[in-house]
Design a protein around this motif. Sequence first.
Motif, PDB file in Angstrom:
ATOM      1  N   ALA A  12       0.901  -1.310  -0.085  1.00  0.00           N
ATOM      2  CA  ALA A  12       0.045   0.192  -0.161  1.00  0.00           C
ATOM      3  C   ALA A  12       0.921   1.231  -0.004  1.00  0.00           C
ATOM      4  O   ALA A  12       0.367   2.366  -0.144  1.00  0.00           O
ATOM      5  N   GLY A  13       2.124   1.237   0.096  1.00  0.00           N
ATOM      6  CA  GLY A  13       3.009   2.400   0.231  1.00  0.00           C
ATOM      7  C   GLY A  13       4.515   1.995   0.260  1.00  0.00           C
ATOM      8  O   GLY A  13       4.851   0.835   0.586  1.00  0.00           O
ATOM      9  N   ALA A  14       5.128   3.118   0.842  1.00  0.00           N
ATOM     10  CA  ALA A  14       6.620   3.016   1.218  1.00  0.00           C
ATOM     11  C   ALA A  14       7.072   4.075   2.166  1.00  0.00           C
ATOM     12  O   ALA A  14       6.268   4.905   2.318  1.00  0.00           O
ATOM     13  N   SER A  15       8.278   3.975   2.548  1.00  0.00           N
ATOM     14  CA  SER A  15       9.061   4.987   3.343  1.00  0.00           C
ATOM     15  C   SER A  15       9.640   6.053   2.233  1.00  0.00           C
ATOM     16  O   SER A  15       9.940   5.602   1.191  1.00  0.00           O
ATOM     17  N   LEU A  16      10.017   7.230   3.023  1.00  0.00           N
ATOM     18  CA  LEU A  16      10.758   8.141   2.355  1.00  0.00           C
ATOM     19  C   LEU A  16      11.755   8.528   3.276  1.00  0.00           C
ATOM     20  O   LEU A  16      11.370   8.837   4.626  1.00  0.00           O
ATOM     21  N   TYR A  17      13.034   8.524   2.998  1.00  0.00           N
ATOM     22  CA  TYR A  17      13.984   8.834   3.973  1.00  0.00           C
ATOM     23  C   TYR A  17      15.148   9.917   3.373  1.00  0.00           C
ATOM     24  O   TYR A  17      15.376   9.993   2.205  1.00  0.00           O
ATOM     25  N   PHE A  18      15.081  11.015   4.018  1.00  0.00           N
ATOM     26  CA  PHE A  18      15.741  12.270   3.448  1.00  0.00           C
ATOM     27  C   PHE A  18      17.082  12.352   4.286  1.00  0.00           C
ATOM     28  O   PHE A  18      17.112  12.196   5.405  1.00  0.00           O
ATOM     29  N   THR A  19      17.980  12.498   3.593  1.00  0.00           N
ATOM     30  CA  THR A  19      19.502  13.233   3.914  1.00  0.00           C
ATOM     31  C   THR A  19      19.663  14.675   3.693  1.00  0.00           C
ATOM     32  O   THR A  19      19.414  14.997   2.462  1.00  0.00           O
ATOM     33  N   VAL A  20      19.857  15.518   4.651  1.00  0.00           N
ATOM     34  CA  VAL A  20      19.925  16.772   4.279  1.00  0.00           C
ATOM     35  C   VAL A  20      21.439  17.317   4.800  1.00  0.00           C
ATOM     36  O   VAL A  20      22.014  16.927   5.870  1.00  0.00           O
ATOM     37  N   LEU A  21      22.033  18.041   3.839  1.00  0.00           N
ATOM     38  CA  LEU A  21      23.453  18.438   3.937  1.00  0.00           C
ATOM     39  C   LEU A  21      23.529  20.074   3.921  1.00  0.00           C
ATOM     40  O   LEU A  21      22.755  20.354   2.631  1.00  0.00           O
ATOM     41  N   ALA A  22      23.914  20.581   4.730  1.00  0.00           N
ATOM     42  CA  ALA A  22      23.935  22.183   4.536  1.00  0.00           C
ATOM     43  C   ALA A  22      25.009  22.813   5.302  1.00  0.00           C
ATOM     44  O   ALA A  22      25.631  22.038   6.039  1.00  0.00           O
ATOM     45  N   PRO A  23      25.489  24.084   5.039  1.00  0.00           N
ATOM     46  CA  PRO A  23      26.427  24.773   5.848  1.00  0.00           C
ATOM     47  C   PRO A  23      25.990  24.771   7.107  1.00  0.00           C
ATOM     48  O   PRO A  23      24.848  25.316   7.160  1.00  0.00           O
ATOM     49  N   ALA A  24      26.801  24.577   8.369  1.00  0.00           N
ATOM     50  CA  ALA A  24      26.166  24.507   9.549  1.00  0.00           C
ATOM     51  C   ALA A  24      26.174  25.959   9.837  1.00  0.00           C
ATOM     52  O   ALA A  24      27.260  26.709   9.638  1.00  0.00           O
ATOM     53  N   ALA A  25      25.145  26.361  10.567  1.00  0.00           N
ATOM     54  CA  ALA A  25      25.249  27.966  11.313  1.00  0.00           C
ATOM     55  C   ALA A  25      26.137  27.422  12.490  1.00  0.00           C
ATOM     56  O   ALA A  25      25.665  27.222  13.558  1.00  0.00           O
ATOM     57  N   LEU A  26      27.208  28.564  12.496  1.00  0.00           N
ATOM     58  CA  LEU A  26      28.037  28.404  13.526  1.00  0.00           C
ATOM     59  C   LEU A  26      27.424  28.947  14.959  1.00  0.00           C
ATOM     60  O   LEU A  26      28.050  28.306  15.924  1.00  0.00           O
ATOM     61  N   ARG A  27      26.656  30.023  14.823  1.00  0.00           N
ATOM     62  CA  ARG A  27      26.288  30.511  16.036  1.00  0.00           C
ATOM     63  C   ARG A  27      24.861  30.027  16.585  1.00  0.00           C
ATOM     64  O   ARG A  27      25.011  29.750  17.880  1.00  0.00           O
ATOM     65  N   ASP A  28      24.299  29.150  15.883  1.00  0.00           N
ATOM     66  CA  ASP A  28      23.195  28.530  16.437  1.00  0.00           C
ATOM     67  C   ASP A  28      22.622  27.668  15.717  1.00  0.00           C
ATOM     68  O   ASP A  28      21.801  27.212  15.050  1.00  0.00           O
ATOM     69  N   PRO A  29      23.699  26.353  15.690  1.00  0.00           N
ATOM     70  CA  PRO A  29      23.329  24.920  14.871  1.00  0.00           C
ATOM     71  C   PRO A  29      22.190  24.497  15.270  1.00  0.00           C
ATOM     72  O   PRO A  29      21.505  23.984  14.201  1.00  0.00           O
ATOM     73  N   LEU A  30      21.902  24.510  16.505  1.00  0.00           N
ATOM     74  CA  LEU A  30      20.653  23.908  16.885  1.00  0.00           C
ATOM     75  C   LEU A  30      19.413  24.456  16.388  1.00  0.00           C
ATOM     76  O   LEU A  30      18.334  23.858  15.832  1.00  0.00           O
ATOM     77  N   GLY A  31      19.093  25.685  16.508  1.00  0.00           N
ATOM     78  CA  GLY A  31      18.262  26.514  16.188  1.00  0.00           C
ATOM     79  C   GLY A  31      17.918  26.472  14.715  1.00  0.00           C
ATOM     80  O   GLY A  31      16.780  26.350  14.073  1.00  0.00           O
ATOM     81  N   GLN A  32      18.958  26.330  13.953  1.00  0.00           N
ATOM     82  CA  GLN A  32      18.879  26.193  12.285  1.00  0.00           C
ATOM     83  C   GLN A  32      18.346  24.712  12.056  1.00  0.00           C
ATOM     84  O   GLN A  32      17.527  24.851  11.157  1.00  0.00           O
TER      85      GLN A  32
END
Lengths: 537, 537
Positions: free
Chosen positions: A452-472
């Motif tokens: 009936a369906g399937a999973s979707l798995y995403f991998t995200v790569l981006a420049p990390a925000a130095l000041r607030d990586p968690l908030g980003q």
Amino acid sequence: MVQPSGASSWNGWGDPARRPGLSEHVREFLDQRFHGLLVPPPPPVALEEVRLAPSALSAEVRQRIAAIATVSEEREARVAHARGKSYRDLVRIRSGDASGAPDSVVSVTRPSQVEELLALCTEERLAVVPFGGGTSVVGGVEPLRGEFAALIALDLTGMDRLVNLDIVSHTATLQPGLRGPQAEALLAARGYTLGHFPQSYELATIGGYAATRSAGQASTGYGRSDELVVGLTVATPSGTLQLGRAPRSAAGPDLRQLMLGSEGAFGVITDVTMAVRPTPPHKRYEGWFFPSFSSGLEALRRLEQHKLAPEVSRLSDEDETVGNLALSGHGGGLSGAYLKARRVKAMAIFGWEGEQELVSARRKLGLKIVRAAGGVSVGTSAGQAWESGRFAAPYLRDDLLDAGVLVETLETAASWAKLPQVRDGVREAVTSALGASSGVLIGCHVSHLYPAGASLYFTVLAPAALRDPLGQWDAAKRAATDAIVASGATITHHHAVGADHMPWLAAEIGELGVDVLRAVKQRLDPAGILNPGKLLP
Amino acid sequence: MVQPSGASSWNGWGDPARRPGLSEHVREFLDQRFHGLLVPPPPPVALEEVRLAPSALSAEVRQRIAAIATVSEEREARVAHARGKSYRDLVRIRSGDASGAPDSVVSVTRPSQVEELLALCTEERLAVVPFGGGTSVVGGVEPLRGEFAALIALDLTGMDRLVNLDIVSHTATLQPGLRGPQAEALLAARGYTLGHFPQSYELATIGGYAATRSAGQASTGYGRSDELVVGLTVATPSGTLQLGRAPRSAAGPDLRQLMLGSEGAFGVITDVTMAVRPTPPHKRYEGWFFPSFSSGLEALRRLEQHKLAPEVSRLSDEDETVGNLALSGHGGGLSGAYLKARRVKAMAIFGWEGEQELVSARRKLGLKIVRAAGGVSVGTSAGQAWESGRFAAPYLRDDLLDAGVLVETLETAASWAKLPQVRDGVREAVTSALGASSGVLIGCHVSHLYPAGASLYFTVLAPAALRDPLGQWDAAKRAATDAIVASGATITHHHAVGADHMPWLAAEIGELGVDVLRAVKQRLDPAGILNPGKLLP
């Protein structure tokens, strides 16, 4: 670097010696992609520099616990049990933030110890975080003590026995602390396998599989961990549940399915009886390319709906294919003239496992569907390369973090009809949250198929925000989950709820559904000591 | 004879015109087997003679209900909704005992009516028995009003629409009142099938499938009804649950699996989304014989564990084979010289369904296993005969009751390793309870295969005790269930708990498990109006 329980680095993945380092071509790819925006963060702090509050356990309580099980308040043990393995977790622990770390790490080897500890912790009002491989990426082992004065991590890795192997019924009863490779080794010695290989395989445990409903890379063929479970025992503060007298039953609601995915909030799983299979005599892993993600998706759907899907069925979209080829160093070979000439852009891995004759028959019929969808074979070497590197990504992540890359994954599942719009929605949400100009790379693959369906798995790569990586990252994750909910997909296919997905649980099962779970929790854990702040808002 | 809702005789199965009558050879077989002990009971009473108390509903309440839905207090409607279809039910209703019959039969066509009725019944403290096909054989629709002053049967057969068919995802959203053949006809018109064929198929409904976790004759291949469900909506007195945003999820415990098998005690299922398949282009049903039940069992186990089991995989033991051949009139043909010469005694039906190429490949590999276990083909005519008569047994039962035969079935499931001892235990218990000298015939077959185990289905024939037929059967059923529990099997594989299995639920899931279900019930149905006296002790 310290290696508590010989299992995993306290501030990264597994054995640090196995980190590959970033090769020249990877650095080039990152530079091109991210326009020179990468700024390496300060190096991870040393263990001694991690900020750690003194244990809040009184000497008396510590003594009462020690009369039951092994207690450790060593710095390395407490820090290693303070976080899971999400991007949030790694960013925090690398910066020396172990806030809330468990006051004690309590290790057990027997179910009776778990029962006694739950009674004691209920009496003393101590929060308990059941801890197996500690590989949660959704805050599932976050030590949230809430109103409790103290919190212990209940380390289950000492419960590592194969209790029983029933070679007639093809089931194995396994203790919860067995890590993937340990369980496989015990079974392989008798000629069997679970066939369960999540990416966290090297560290994750049987109990964790069951508590989070994990899916493995071959789950299309072998079944998810929750589908493999035929019985389990759960110790709760209100007593012990023993469930599963037959593979299937009509004796009312299936309480096994209420305990699977309960994430340590209802009880502590003390054994799991799972379906096993004879070690497959034949394996064939191969790479295929499709003209596009959507044509490949169509092939996967048809394979699954015709009962012909390979045990491992994975399809990367165009962006993930580019990223994978670059990061794995195959950029020059496969992504070059060969693929261009054939106008194929989306890579698939098909892994067939089983008895040679049946595999041959299924493969022959299945490849008709693959070819009809425009599939082009790139042979078994691509498949073998994937297989041999299948558990390497978390190591690479540590190197990418060092280089200033935000790298995280998220996943969902939906009906086949909804999958394309779910993918578009998540990509748009994450791109918009992180800023398209950053060069953010969002790879997506399908890796778990159902009729009936399937999973979707995403991998995200981006420049990390130095000041607030968690908030980003939090902003991106929020946007992605909102998009998932809006498109009618599930908030998680195999990463569980933990603390991170908790705000969306009501969107998944309704306020009434959450209330039902609360009623169950109240009955089994009236003092609320078990894994507080996870699963249930 | 009256046919309420055009569906089923109020005191027997389906359309009475389809009762086959007992042929001469059946009468001979019964006579030989039961040593002339059969004494026909008094004929069933006429509808007008059934003892029926006046409706306890006040005119005011009746009016409030009638403002929401269609109310009937006709004798035929109340009597037809007073009992299910177990031996207990038939014996009682044939003797004119409709005690406790619902005060009203309330029929709905829309989910909103169900929601409004549950609110009203909670307010007025009226017990509600959700009623679909009424084919329960475990007292699941018994009108037990307990402390409630009045009780209504909530007839759902008017909710009979195919709400949606998703031809990409191969799912259908079906209303709960659709009977098996209605659902199949709606799907067949679009080229699909549920592939779900319980013996009660002609009368049973989609909602009943879900509420009781039914299994069908082809469930080895298509999956049980509960395995086919990807989503469902449940109206409860505390609100409506909408569950299932993806085929599989890790968003905590699977609440779908808490509602499946909830037998109308938690809520009323108002729609079910189930996996469907394209109508199989190829079917091949065939008969095989094995030297013994145990050699056949070994073949079935290997077929299933090698992923080669036919969609329909049934194996009768030696006694059931004899009985089936006699009752079906094939005693002369198959049970004679042919079988003796080949020293085979246990009959199997294998039904392969799907695309020709895949069926051929699977069958070819599967038959190697079958032949290695001593299997001997008796060709497709035996298979086709079984297929064409597969829904006839309940009709035959009515004729057997007329002739003074106690005829009832019971079922269980267990791991492959336990199956032989479970079968022995049940046979001994029932034989001892009914008295071996009566000639009691206990047939057993395996019909639902899983990698870890299978179901066992028993059919019991004996001379009915004229004076106390219910006490006679109750003693046998008690002994059988005690034996099932003692041998570690489940109290029911696909008949649900109802009122009849309720005393053994704690043996199945523990007192704590029962308490968990009570906590859920309390949250969803605090007034306890839903199907009282079922499922939960």
